[in-house]
Design an enzyme around this catalytic site. Structure first.
Site, PDB file in Angstrom:
ATOM      1  N   TYR A   1      25.865  -2.864 -78.737  1.00  0.00           N
ATOM      2  CA  TYR A   1      26.162  -3.098 -77.323  1.00  0.00           C
ATOM      3  C   TYR A   1      25.802  -4.521 -76.908  1.00  0.00           C
ATOM      4  CZ  TYR A   1      27.217   1.802 -76.613  1.00  0.00           C
ATOM      5  OH  TYR A   1      27.815   3.031 -76.676  1.00  0.00           O
TER       6      TYR A   1
ATOM      7  N   CYS B   1      30.150   9.942 -76.336  1.00  0.00           N
ATOM      8  CA  CYS B   1      28.983   9.077 -76.151  1.00  0.00           C
ATOM      9  C   CYS B   1      28.002   9.203 -77.310  1.00  0.00           C
ATOM     10  CB  CYS B   1      28.302   9.448 -74.842  1.00  0.00           C
ATOM     11  SG  CYS B   1      26.713   8.632 -74.572  1.00  0.00           S
TER      12      CYS B   1
END
Length: 328
Positions: A196, A65
């Site tokens: 994103y 992540c």
């Protein structure tokens, strides 16, 4: 501090505005760990304050992540390995939680839990939001302390200073803090979160807008880094940590998986040299696991990659090639 909100893990079920643009969840457990549980000068203060205490807390941060990767880098740069232990979930979590499937017996060896979700529920039995990393857990109680990722790294620097290694870098220099806040804000909104917005766009219009915003910012960074070694000059700061974790994933994931494909990072001379410079700096490259990064995005995001096939490239050896930036 520059606003840096958002879900700290990569959402399995993205939320969208009406026009199809990706909207990141900005609600965290905002508790702070401060020296002697003091009221800090910056950031939220109407929260529970926990005291700095070596050995009391465990940082849970999945290498896959990018938001968690920040905390791995800062912990290493500041020399806090002995003060704060580290738990590392595997890369392919499900809709329920990050899991410790790569640890012996599938459990974190210190917390004794299979899912990070257990630490959240120990503190909040009715917790309904996503289980995110990084998270700080109190070892004795097994309870979540905070998952507010931008403040985690901020406080590792400002509040844990008594436990830094002697030559730890000044990640938040006073003389350029105001400008650094502005730089980090733009990096978060346009680059960290921009990839994103491209990858999770729910309409062509939303994607086109996200794509243009991302590349406007990437071009700004390319220009900024042409004549300076780091974002704020000749020394590494928190701003560099925040940008690096996106750049490290760019060609391996964001270029294709998130459709950020105007060009590759390797085709931007200043940014590519800068990224390799950081990667080859102790504290950065050793926190990057390309195998886990690719497994996370290409396996977890089944709506984007339903086959679950993980690409073999690019070759990570390119990150060790000379960067020629030491003279800037």
């Amino acid at each position: 501090m520059a606003t840096d909100g958002g879900t700290a893990s990569d959402d399995l079920t993205p939320t969208y505005r009406e026009e199809g643009s990706f909207e990141r969840d900005m609600d965290y457990v905002p508790d702070r760990i401060t020296k002697d549980a003091r009221t800090p000068e910056h950031g939220p203060t109407d929260v529970r304050l926990w005291p700095v205490e070596p050995g009391r807390y465990r940082l849970v941060a999945a290498p896959a992540c990018p938001w968690a990767n920040r905390s791995l880098i800062v912990r290493h740069l500041l020399g806090l390995e002995d003060a704060i232990s580290l738990g590392t979930p595997g890369p392919t979590h499900d809709a329920r939680s990050w899991t410790f499937d790569r640890d012996p017996g599938g459990k974190d060896p210190v917390l004794g839990i299979e899912r990070l979700q257990e630490a959240y529920f120990a503190r909040f039995p009715d917790y309904e939001k996503g289980i995110t990393v990084p998270a700080v857990v109190e070892v004795a109680s097994g309870e979540l302390v905070t998952n507010d990722f931008p403040w985690i790294t901020h406080d590792l620097f400002h509040e844990w200073r008594d436990h830094h290694r002697p030559d730890a870098p000044d990640l938040w220099p006073d003389e350029c803090r105001e400008e650094m806040e502005e730089v980090m804000e733009r990096i978060f909104t346009e680059v960290n979160n921009g990839v994103y917005r491209s990858g999770f766009a729910g309409s062509q219009e939303a994607y086109d807008d996200a794509y243009e915003r991302l590349w406007t910012a990437m071009d700004w960074l390319e220009e900024r880094l042409t004549d300076r070694r780091y974002l704020m000059g000749d020394a590494i700061t928190e701003a560099d940590v925040r940008l690096f974790t996106t750049l490290a994933r760019f060609d391996a994931v964001y270029h294709g998986h998130f459709k950020c494909n105007r060009n590759k990072l390797t085709e931007m001379p200043a940014l590519w040299g800068y990224a390799r410079d950081l990667f080859q700096t102790p504290g950065f490259g050793e926190t990057v696991d390309f195998e886990q990064i690719k497994a996370h995005y290409y396996v977890v995001h089944t709506d984007i990659n339903p086959s679950g096939i993980v690409p073999q490239g690019p070759d990570p050896a390119v990150w060790q090639t000379p960067h020629d930036r030491a003279g800037l």
